[in-house]
Design a protein around this motif. Structure first.
Motif, PDB file in Angstrom:
ATOM      1  N   ASP A  72       0.872  -1.166   0.000  1.00  0.00           N
ATOM      2  CA  ASP A  72       0.000   0.000   0.000  1.00  0.00           C
ATOM      3  C   ASP A  72       0.913   1.221   0.000  1.00  0.00           C
ATOM      4  OD1 ASP A  72      -1.693   2.119   0.536  1.00  0.00           O
ATOM      5  OD2 ASP A  72      -2.932   0.986   1.922  1.00  0.00           O
ATOM      6  N   ASN A  73       1.105   1.805  -1.161  1.00  0.00           N
ATOM      7  CA  ASN A  73       2.036   2.927  -1.253  1.00  0.00           C
ATOM      8  C   ASN A  73       1.515   4.174  -0.543  1.00  0.00           C
ATOM      9  OD1 ASN A  73       3.921   1.435  -2.635  1.00  0.00           O
ATOM     10  ND2 ASN A  73       3.370   2.221  -4.651  1.00  0.00           N
ATOM     11  N   ALA A  74       0.224   4.305  -0.421  1.00  0.00           N
ATOM     12  CA  ALA A  74      -0.342   5.452   0.287  1.00  0.00           C
ATOM     13  C   ALA A  74      -0.030   5.372   1.782  1.00  0.00           C
ATOM     14  CB  ALA A  74      -1.842   5.518   0.066  1.00  0.00           C
ATOM     15  N   ARG A  75       0.097   4.170   2.294  1.00  0.00           N
ATOM     16  CA  ARG A  75       0.378   3.963   3.721  1.00  0.00           C
ATOM     17  C   ARG A  75       1.821   3.548   3.987  1.00  0.00           C
ATOM     18  NH1 ARG A  75      -4.519   3.187   6.735  1.00  0.00           N
ATOM     19  NH2 ARG A  75      -6.340   3.253   5.379  1.00  0.00           N
ATOM     20  N   ASN A  76       2.614   3.432   2.926  1.00  0.00           N
ATOM     21  CA  ASN A  76       4.019   3.010   3.067  1.00  0.00           C
ATOM     22  C   ASN A  76       4.136   1.672   3.795  1.00  0.00           C
ATOM     23  OD1 ASN A  76       4.938   5.299   1.768  1.00  0.00           O
ATOM     24  ND2 ASN A  76       6.421   5.847   3.353  1.00  0.00           N
ATOM     25  N   THR A  77       3.338   0.722   3.372  1.00  0.00           N
ATOM     26  CA  THR A  77       3.377  -0.579   4.023  1.00  0.00           C
ATOM     27  C   THR A  77       3.501  -1.706   3.007  1.00  0.00           C
ATOM     28  OG1 THR A  77       0.976  -0.733   4.071  1.00  0.00           O
ATOM     29  CG2 THR A  77       2.056   0.153   6.037  1.00  0.00           C
ATOM     30  N   LEU A  78       4.154  -2.747   3.432  1.00  0.00           N
ATOM     31  CA  LEU A  78       4.335  -3.979   2.660  1.00  0.00           C
ATOM     32  C   LEU A  78       3.814  -5.117   3.513  1.00  0.00           C
ATOM     33  CD1 LEU A  78       5.832  -5.406   0.182  1.00  0.00           C
ATOM     34  CD2 LEU A  78       7.736  -5.692   1.800  1.00  0.00           C
ATOM     35  N   SER A  79       3.145  -6.081   2.895  1.00  0.00           N
ATOM     36  CA  SER A  79       2.582  -7.195   3.654  1.00  0.00           C
ATOM     37  C   SER A  79       2.924  -8.522   3.010  1.00  0.00           C
ATOM     38  CB  SER A  79       1.060  -7.061   3.738  1.00  0.00           C
ATOM     39  OG  SER A  79       0.679  -5.888   4.408  1.00  0.00           O
ATOM     40  N   LEU A  80       2.915  -9.558   3.831  1.00  0.00           N
ATOM     41  CA  LEU A  80       3.093 -10.920   3.341  1.00  0.00           C
ATOM     42  C   LEU A  80       2.081 -11.796   4.063  1.00  0.00           C
ATOM     43  CD1 LEU A  80       4.828 -12.777   1.490  1.00  0.00           C
ATOM     44  CD2 LEU A  80       6.136 -13.358   3.555  1.00  0.00           C
ATOM     45  N   GLN A  81       1.085 -12.271   3.332  1.00  0.00           N
ATOM     46  CA  GLN A  81       0.105 -13.197   3.882  1.00  0.00           C
ATOM     47  C   GLN A  81       0.619 -14.606   3.669  1.00  0.00           C
ATOM     48  OE1 GLN A  81      -2.835 -12.630   5.552  1.00  0.00           O
ATOM     49  NE2 GLN A  81      -2.866 -14.854   5.848  1.00  0.00           N
ATOM     50  N   MET A  82       0.759 -15.355   4.756  1.00  0.00           N
ATOM     51  CA  MET A  82       1.315 -16.698   4.695  1.00  0.00           C
ATOM     52  C   MET A  82       0.262 -17.703   5.148  1.00  0.00           C
ATOM     53  SD  MET A  82       5.142 -15.992   6.189  1.00  0.00           S
ATOM     54  CE  MET A  82       4.575 -15.705   7.852  1.00  0.00           C
ATOM     55  N   ASN A  83      -0.131 -18.564   4.254  1.00  0.00           N
ATOM     56  CA  ASN A  83      -1.131 -19.592   4.543  1.00  0.00           C
ATOM     57  C   ASN A  83      -0.515 -20.975   4.411  1.00  0.00           C
ATOM     58  OD1 ASN A  83      -3.108 -17.528   4.775  1.00  0.00           O
ATOM     59  ND2 ASN A  83      -3.508 -17.620   2.578  1.00  0.00           N
ATOM     60  N   SER A  84      -1.209 -21.952   4.969  1.00  0.00           N
ATOM     61  CA  SER A  84      -0.762 -23.351   4.888  1.00  0.00           C
ATOM     62  C   SER A  84       0.697 -23.490   5.285  1.00  0.00           C
ATOM     63  CB  SER A  84      -0.975 -23.890   3.466  1.00  0.00           C
ATOM     64  OG  SER A  84      -2.322 -23.790   3.083  1.00  0.00           O
ATOM     65  N   LEU A  85       1.024 -22.898   6.400  1.00  0.00           N
ATOM     66  CA  LEU A  85       2.422 -22.863   6.830  1.00  0.00           C
ATOM     67  C   LEU A  85       2.939 -24.260   7.137  1.00  0.00           C
ATOM     68  CD1 LEU A  85       2.250 -19.618   8.918  1.00  0.00           C
ATOM     69  CD2 LEU A  85       3.890 -20.047   7.083  1.00  0.00           C
ATOM     70  N   LYS A  86       4.228 -24.437   6.829  1.00  0.00           N
ATOM     71  CA  LYS A  86       4.914 -25.703   7.058  1.00  0.00           C
ATOM     72  C   LYS A  86       6.090 -25.471   7.997  1.00  0.00           C
ATOM     73  CE  LYS A  86       3.965 -27.002   2.234  1.00  0.00           C
ATOM     74  NZ  LYS A  86       4.583 -27.425   0.958  1.00  0.00           N
ATOM     75  N   SER A  87       6.584 -26.542   8.583  1.00  0.00           N
ATOM     76  CA  SER A  87       7.703 -26.395   9.510  1.00  0.00           C
ATOM     77  C   SER A  87       8.925 -25.805   8.801  1.00  0.00           C
ATOM     78  CB  SER A  87       8.054 -27.737  10.135  1.00  0.00           C
ATOM     79  OG  SER A  87       8.350 -28.701   9.135  1.00  0.00           O
ATOM     80  N   GLU A  88       9.080 -26.112   7.531  1.00  0.00           N
ATOM     81  CA  GLU A  88      10.221 -25.577   6.784  1.00  0.00           C
ATOM     82  C   GLU A  88      10.097 -24.086   6.472  1.00  0.00           C
ATOM     83  OE1 GLU A  88       8.363 -28.276   6.019  1.00  0.00           O
ATOM     84  OE2 GLU A  88       8.107 -28.465   3.822  1.00  0.00           O
ATOM     85  N   ASP A  89       8.979 -23.473   6.806  1.00  0.00           N
ATOM     86  CA  ASP A  89       8.836 -22.022   6.657  1.00  0.00           C
ATOM     87  C   ASP A  89       9.422 -21.281   7.860  1.00  0.00           C
ATOM     88  OD1 ASP A  89       5.583 -22.606   5.274  1.00  0.00           O
ATOM     89  OD2 ASP A  89       7.417 -22.086   4.185  1.00  0.00           O
ATOM     90  N   THR A  90       9.850 -22.011   8.858  1.00  0.00           N
ATOM     91  CA  THR A  90      10.434 -21.392  10.047  1.00  0.00           C
ATOM     92  C   THR A  90      11.692 -20.616   9.710  1.00  0.00           C
ATOM     93  OG1 THR A  90       9.523 -23.052  11.556  1.00  0.00           O
ATOM     94  CG2 THR A  90      11.511 -21.888  12.272  1.00  0.00           C
ATOM     95  N   GLY A  91      11.802 -19.417  10.277  1.00  0.00           N
ATOM     96  CA  GLY A  91      12.987 -18.605  10.060  1.00  0.00           C
ATOM     97  C   GLY A  91      12.730 -17.162  10.428  1.00  0.00           C
ATOM     98  N   VAL A  92      13.751 -16.361  10.288  1.00  0.00           N
ATOM     99  CA  VAL A  92      13.606 -14.924  10.469  1.00  0.00           C
ATOM    100  C   VAL A  92      13.266 -14.320   9.112  1.00  0.00           C
ATOM    101  CG1 VAL A  92      14.720 -12.778  11.161  1.00  0.00           C
ATOM    102  CG2 VAL A  92      15.238 -14.899  12.386  1.00  0.00           C
ATOM    103  N   TYR A  93      12.198 -13.566   9.076  1.00  0.00           N
ATOM    104  CA  TYR A  93      11.718 -12.961   7.834  1.00  0.00           C
ATOM    105  C   TYR A  93      12.108 -11.484   7.806  1.00  0.00           C
ATOM    106  CZ  TYR A  93       9.090 -17.072   6.483  1.00  0.00           C
ATOM    107  OH  TYR A  93       8.743 -18.338   6.081  1.00  0.00           O
ATOM    108  N   TYR A  94      12.672 -11.082   6.681  1.00  0.00           N
ATOM    109  CA  TYR A  94      13.134  -9.708   6.494  1.00  0.00           C
ATOM    110  C   TYR A  94      12.411  -9.063   5.313  1.00  0.00           C
ATOM    111  CZ  TYR A  94      17.170 -11.332   9.219  1.00  0.00           C
ATOM    112  OH  TYR A  94      17.992 -11.850  10.189  1.00  0.00           O
ATOM    113  N   CYS A  95      12.028  -7.802   5.492  1.00  0.00           N
ATOM    114  CA  CYS A  95      11.572  -7.034   4.344  1.00  0.00           C
ATOM    115  C   CYS A  95      12.746  -6.193   3.840  1.00  0.00           C
ATOM    116  CB  CYS A  95      10.376  -6.160   4.694  1.00  0.00           C
ATOM    117  SG  CYS A  95      10.607  -5.002   6.056  1.00  0.00           S
ATOM    118  N   ALA A  96      12.735  -5.944   2.548  1.00  0.00           N
ATOM    119  CA  ALA A  96      13.846  -5.237   1.935  1.00  0.00           C
ATOM    120  C   ALA A  96      13.356  -4.345   0.808  1.00  0.00           C
ATOM    121  CB  ALA A  96      14.876  -6.228   1.411  1.00  0.00           C
ATOM    122  N   ALA A  97      14.024  -3.226   0.636  1.00  0.00           N
ATOM    123  CA  ALA A  97      13.720  -2.291  -0.446  1.00  0.00           C
ATOM    124  C   ALA A  97      14.873  -2.283  -1.438  1.00  0.00           C
ATOM    125  CB  ALA A  97      13.480  -0.888   0.116  1.00  0.00           C
TER     126      ALA A  97
END
Length: 125
Positions: A72-97
């Protein structure tokens, strides 16, 4: 651009989480953005990317069909919707520009100039 990621936590396999990244600075809307993750002992991995205007998205093979990136560029926000999560999705998540105006979505960490501090996602099996 300063980035602040949030929304991580502990979730059971099959569950969902939504990560957010708040950005400061007017340049946010000019840059492609990405989400990366890093598991213990592993290299930082590309998860998803989105073009400066949100018109194009790209996903890593392991998350296709389960994760969705948006901005949402008007709100300066980035999102990540994560569904059907698996154990291998475990980790530290970083956003980057990206830091380069108008460049297409990049998938390598070294191509991104600005990074948030990371938010931990733990998926229990």
């Amino acid at each position: 651009v300063q980035l602040q990621a949030s929304g991580g936590g502990l979730v059971q396999a099959g569950g969902s989480l939504r990560l957010s990244c708040a950005a400061s600075g007017r340049a946010f809307s000019s840059y492609a953005m990405g989400w990366f993750r890093q598991a213990p002992g592993k290299e930082r991995e590309f998860v998803a990317g989105i073009s400066w205007n949100g018109g194009t998205t790209y996903y890593g093979e392991s998350v296709k069909g389960r994760f969705s990136i948006s901005r949402d560029n008007a709100r300066n926000t980035l999102s990540l919707q994560m569904n059907s999560l698996k154990s291998e999705d475990t980790g530290v998540y970083y956003c980057a520009a990206d830091g380069h105006v108008g460049r297409e979505i990049a998938t390598m960490p070294w191509e991104y100039e600005y990074w948030g501090q990371g938010t931990l996602v733990t998926v229990s099996s």
